[in-house]
Design a protein around this motif. Structure first.
Motif, PDB file in Angstrom:
ATOM      1  N   ASP A 137       0.831  -1.208   0.000  1.00 58.30           N
ATOM      2  CA  ASP A 137       0.000   0.000   0.000  1.00 58.30           C
ATOM      3  C   ASP A 137       0.862   1.253   0.000  1.00 58.30           C
ATOM      4  N   ALA A 138       1.940   1.242   0.787  1.00 57.36           N
ATOM      5  CA  ALA A 138       2.843   2.393   0.845  1.00 57.36           C
ATOM      6  C   ALA A 138       3.531   2.614  -0.500  1.00 57.36           C
ATOM      7  N   ALA A 139       3.884   1.539  -1.183  1.00 61.22           N
ATOM      8  CA  ALA A 139       4.526   1.655  -2.491  1.00 61.22           C
ATOM      9  C   ALA A 139       3.532   2.155  -3.543  1.00 61.22           C
ATOM     10  N   LEU A 140       2.268   1.813  -3.382  1.00 58.57           N
ATOM     11  CA  LEU A 140       1.239   2.214  -4.335  1.00 58.57           C
ATOM     12  C   LEU A 140       0.760   3.652  -4.116  1.00 58.57           C
ATOM     13  N   LEU A 141       0.887   4.149  -2.908  1.00 61.74           N
ATOM     14  CA  LEU A 141       0.352   5.468  -2.552  1.00 61.74           C
ATOM     15  C   LEU A 141       0.811   6.604  -3.465  1.00 61.74           C
ATOM     16  N   PRO A 142       2.087   6.711  -3.828  1.00 62.93           N
ATOM     17  CA  PRO A 142       2.484   7.806  -4.726  1.00 62.93           C
ATOM     18  C   PRO A 142       1.776   7.748  -6.086  1.00 62.93           C
ATOM     19  N   LEU A 143       1.493   6.547  -6.561  1.00 68.46           N
ATOM     20  CA  LEU A 143       0.794   6.405  -7.838  1.00 68.46           C
ATOM     21  C   LEU A 143      -0.676   6.790  -7.708  1.00 68.46           C
ATOM     22  N   VAL A 144      -1.265   6.465  -6.574  1.00 70.57           N
ATOM     23  CA  VAL A 144      -2.649   6.868  -6.295  1.00 70.57           C
ATOM     24  C   VAL A 144      -2.719   8.393  -6.227  1.00 70.57           C
ATOM     25  N   ARG A 145      -1.766   8.989  -5.547  1.00 67.34           N
ATOM     26  CA  ARG A 145      -1.733  10.458  -5.447  1.00 67.34           C
ATOM     27  C   ARG A 145      -1.551  11.112  -6.818  1.00 67.34           C
ATOM     28  N   ARG A 146      -0.687  10.550  -7.628  1.00 68.04           N
ATOM     29  CA  ARG A 146      -0.442  11.110  -8.962  1.00 68.04           C
ATOM     30  C   ARG A 146      -1.717  11.066  -9.803  1.00 68.04           C
ATOM     31  N   ALA A 147      -2.433   9.948  -9.761  1.00 69.56           N
ATOM     32  CA  ALA A 147      -3.688   9.831 -10.511  1.00 69.56           C
ATOM     33  C   ALA A 147      -4.726  10.814  -9.971  1.00 69.56           C
ATOM     34  N   THR A 148      -4.822  10.912  -8.657  1.00 74.05           N
ATOM     35  CA  THR A 148      -5.792  11.821  -8.037  1.00 74.05           C
ATOM     36  C   THR A 148      -5.450  13.277  -8.343  1.00 74.05           C
ATOM     37  N   ASP A 149      -4.184  13.623  -8.265  1.00 78.35           N
ATOM     38  CA  ASP A 149      -3.770  14.993  -8.590  1.00 78.35           C
ATOM     39  C   ASP A 149      -4.131  15.353 -10.024  1.00 78.35           C
ATOM     40  N   CYS A 150      -3.987  14.410 -10.933  1.00 76.88           N
ATOM     41  CA  CYS A 150      -4.357  14.649 -12.324  1.00 76.88           C
ATOM     42  C   CYS A 150      -5.849  14.924 -12.429  1.00 76.88           C
ATOM     43  N   VAL A 151      -6.655  14.115 -11.759  1.00 72.76           N
ATOM     44  CA  VAL A 151      -8.104  14.311 -11.785  1.00 72.76           C
ATOM     45  C   VAL A 151      -8.460  15.685 -11.222  1.00 72.76           C
ATOM     46  N   VAL A 152      -7.851  16.063 -10.121  1.00 75.81           N
ATOM     47  CA  VAL A 152      -8.119  17.367  -9.521  1.00 75.81           C
ATOM     48  C   VAL A 152      -7.774  18.489 -10.501  1.00 75.81           C
ATOM     49  N   ARG A 153      -6.622  18.400 -11.138  1.00 74.96           N
ATOM     50  CA  ARG A 153      -6.229  19.431 -12.113  1.00 74.96           C
ATOM     51  C   ARG A 153      -7.228  19.528 -13.258  1.00 74.96           C
ATOM     52  N   LYS A 154      -7.674  18.385 -13.774  1.00 77.54           N
ATOM     53  CA  LYS A 154      -8.623  18.381 -14.891  1.00 77.54           C
ATOM     54  C   LYS A 154      -9.980  18.932 -14.469  1.00 77.54           C
ATOM     55  N   VAL A 155     -10.423  18.597 -13.260  1.00 81.94           N
ATOM     56  CA  VAL A 155     -11.705  19.100 -12.763  1.00 81.94           C
ATOM     57  C   VAL A 155     -11.661  20.623 -12.653  1.00 81.94           C
ATOM     58  N   VAL A 156     -10.617  21.151 -12.052  1.00 80.02           N
ATOM     59  CA  VAL A 156     -10.496  22.599 -11.863  1.00 80.02           C
ATOM     60  C   VAL A 156     -10.373  23.315 -13.206  1.00 80.02           C
ATOM     61  N   ALA A 157      -9.733  22.673 -14.191  1.00 77.98           N
ATOM     62  CA  ALA A 157      -9.561  23.287 -15.509  1.00 77.98           C
ATOM     63  C   ALA A 157     -10.822  23.189 -16.374  1.00 77.98           C
ATOM     64  N   ASP A 158     -11.763  22.345 -15.993  1.00 77.88           N
ATOM     65  CA  ASP A 158     -12.982  22.158 -16.780  1.00 77.88           C
ATOM     66  C   ASP A 158     -13.801  23.447 -16.766  1.00 77.88           C
ATOM     67  N   PRO A 159     -14.253  23.909 -17.931  1.00 76.82           N
ATOM     68  CA  PRO A 159     -15.031  25.155 -17.986  1.00 76.82           C
ATOM     69  C   PRO A 159     -16.340  25.076 -17.205  1.00 76.82           C
ATOM     70  N   ARG A 160     -16.821  23.873 -16.943  1.00 76.07           N
ATOM     71  CA  ARG A 160     -18.065  23.725 -16.161  1.00 76.07           C
ATOM     72  C   ARG A 160     -17.838  23.874 -14.667  1.00 76.07           C
ATOM     73  N   TYR A 161     -16.591  23.804 -14.251  1.00 72.26           N
ATOM     74  CA  TYR A 161     -16.278  23.887 -12.820  1.00 72.26           C
ATOM     75  C   TYR A 161     -16.469  25.308 -12.304  1.00 72.26           C
ATOM     76  N   SER A 162     -17.051  25.404 -11.118  1.00 79.43           N
ATOM     77  CA  SER A 162     -17.117  26.687 -10.418  1.00 79.43           C
ATOM     78  C   SER A 162     -16.938  26.413  -8.933  1.00 79.43           C
ATOM     79  N   ALA A 163     -16.399  27.372  -8.245  1.00 77.88           N
ATOM     80  CA  ALA A 163     -16.077  27.210  -6.826  1.00 77.88           C
ATOM     81  C   ALA A 163     -17.325  27.019  -5.969  1.00 77.88           C
ATOM     82  N   ASP A 164     -18.495  27.391  -6.486  1.00 76.79           N
ATOM     83  CA  ASP A 164     -19.702  27.251  -5.672  1.00 76.79           C
ATOM     84  C   ASP A 164     -20.498  25.983  -6.002  1.00 76.79           C
ATOM     85  N   MET A 165     -19.866  25.035  -6.723  1.00 80.44           N
ATOM     86  CA  MET A 165     -20.540  23.766  -7.029  1.00 80.44           C
ATOM     87  C   MET A 165     -20.740  22.967  -5.752  1.00 80.44           C
ATOM     88  N   ARG A 166     -21.827  22.244  -5.715  1.00 80.78           N
ATOM     89  CA  ARG A 166     -22.050  21.305  -4.609  1.00 80.78           C
ATOM     90  C   ARG A 166     -21.164  20.087  -4.845  1.00 80.78           C
TER      91      ARG A 166
END
Length: 104
Positions: A15-44
């Motif tokens: 699990d410890a060895a896998l964690l950096p890869l999980v974080r990398r995938a999650t960070d990518c998703v976060v970046r894409k979500v924030v960059a999406d034109p549909r995203y707004s800070a007041d979304m539920r």
């Protein structure tokens, strides 16, 4: 590590060895979500799920790396099961937390 080393690792070590890869995938998703034109800070938080689903394809490389590493450590097919189960179960809350989406 080579496969013989993975066989000797405890579940916690894997699990410890896998964690950096999980974080990398999650960070990518976060970046894409924030960059999406549909995203707004007041979304539920619940409204962000479509953005998360749409971001997975754009994050194919880190997601695939995470799946492949999981397969090597835990056995063939375990990576897809991890992605579709535990990972996706917590991904929305992780994304919401990281982008600090306001709840109404």
């Amino acid at each position: 590590p080579d496969p013989a080393t993975w066989l000797q690792m405890t579940g916690r070590q894997k699990d410890a060895a896998l964690l950096p890869l999980v974080r990398r995938a999650t960070d990518c998703v976060v970046r894409k979500v924030v960059a999406d034109p549909r995203y707004s800070a007041d979304m539920r938080p619940g409204d962000i799920n479509d953005l998360i689903v749409d971001s997975i394809a754009a994050c194919a490389r880190p997601v695939r790396t995470m799946i492949d590493a999981h397969d090597r450590m835990y056995g063939d097919g375990s990576g897809e099961a991890f992605l579709l189960g535990p990972y996706l179960d917590v991904l929305p809350s992780a994304v919401v937390k990281q982008v600090k989406v306001k709840t109404r």
